[in-house]
Design an enzyme around this catalytic site. Sequence first.
Site, PDB file in Angstrom:
ATOM      1  CD  GLU A 114      86.071 -21.552  41.556  1.00 45.29           C
ATOM      2  OE1 GLU A 114      86.016 -20.991  41.486  1.00 45.29           O
ATOM      3  OE2 GLU A 114      86.511 -23.223  40.064  1.00 45.29           O
ATOM      4  CD  GLU A 134      88.099 -20.528  36.974  1.00 47.00           C
ATOM      5  OE1 GLU A 134      88.522 -21.303  37.803  1.00 47.00           O
ATOM      6  OE2 GLU A 134      89.953 -19.481  37.734  1.00 47.00           O
TER       7      GLU A 134
END
Length: 260
Positions: A114, A134
Amino acid sequence: MTSPPDVIRTERVGDEDKIFVITIDRVERSNAFDSATARAMEAAIDEFESDDSLAVAIVTGAGPTFSAGQDLKAAALGDFATTERRGGFGVMALRPSKPLIAAVEGDALAGGLELCLACDLIVATTTTRMGLPEAARALVAIGGGLFRLPQRIPFNVAMELALTGKPLPATDFHRMGLVNRITEPGGALAEALTLAGDIAAAGPLAVRASKQIAQHSFEWSDEQAWTEQMTYARPVLTSDDTQEGLRAFAEKRAPVWKGR
């Protein structure tokens, strides 16, 4: 959990010191971010943004890993890697108006990917892995990965990464266009510096305007874009730098930019 003040190091390099290298240095935590590291990154981004002599910045990691993302040990203590103004990792929500390059050695997973997506260009190595693990840990990627990644690679591939949590090699991301350049291990920063040098040689006002138009393009319809782009382009087209660029081209010489 706290971090020492030098977890983010900065250096000015290149011709006329126009390139700003930002190094994440928490090697003992695989360059994972806690709140102190996020604040230090925000301070570095603020310095880059406010200094007109700096044309482009590179974000890289010390040691064998680019960034493992959020420091989960810190998170377990309620210490999250975000700032009030620039958001996750001190850069994800409010990015600089000038170009940002990720120079990725080792893995860029979870928040590490990210962080790459908060950058405009990415240089990685043949051994780099990138992904959003995640969901495999019953977490959700909330650092921009779930809405930025589908804009930059095929939607179905982004879905596989998001839903399985399994990473892919950077060579696959290069093939899909997310990674700009691939190097052998140990060469990411050098290649990023070459890329940054090309950007630093261009007209600084035009570079900044071009980034802003490209970023906002996702928000505009085609009809709106013709009008909205001029908000950023008009000041450049009437600048001294534009006249200098045209003169330099006609005179077959290198331009001398003044940033006005």
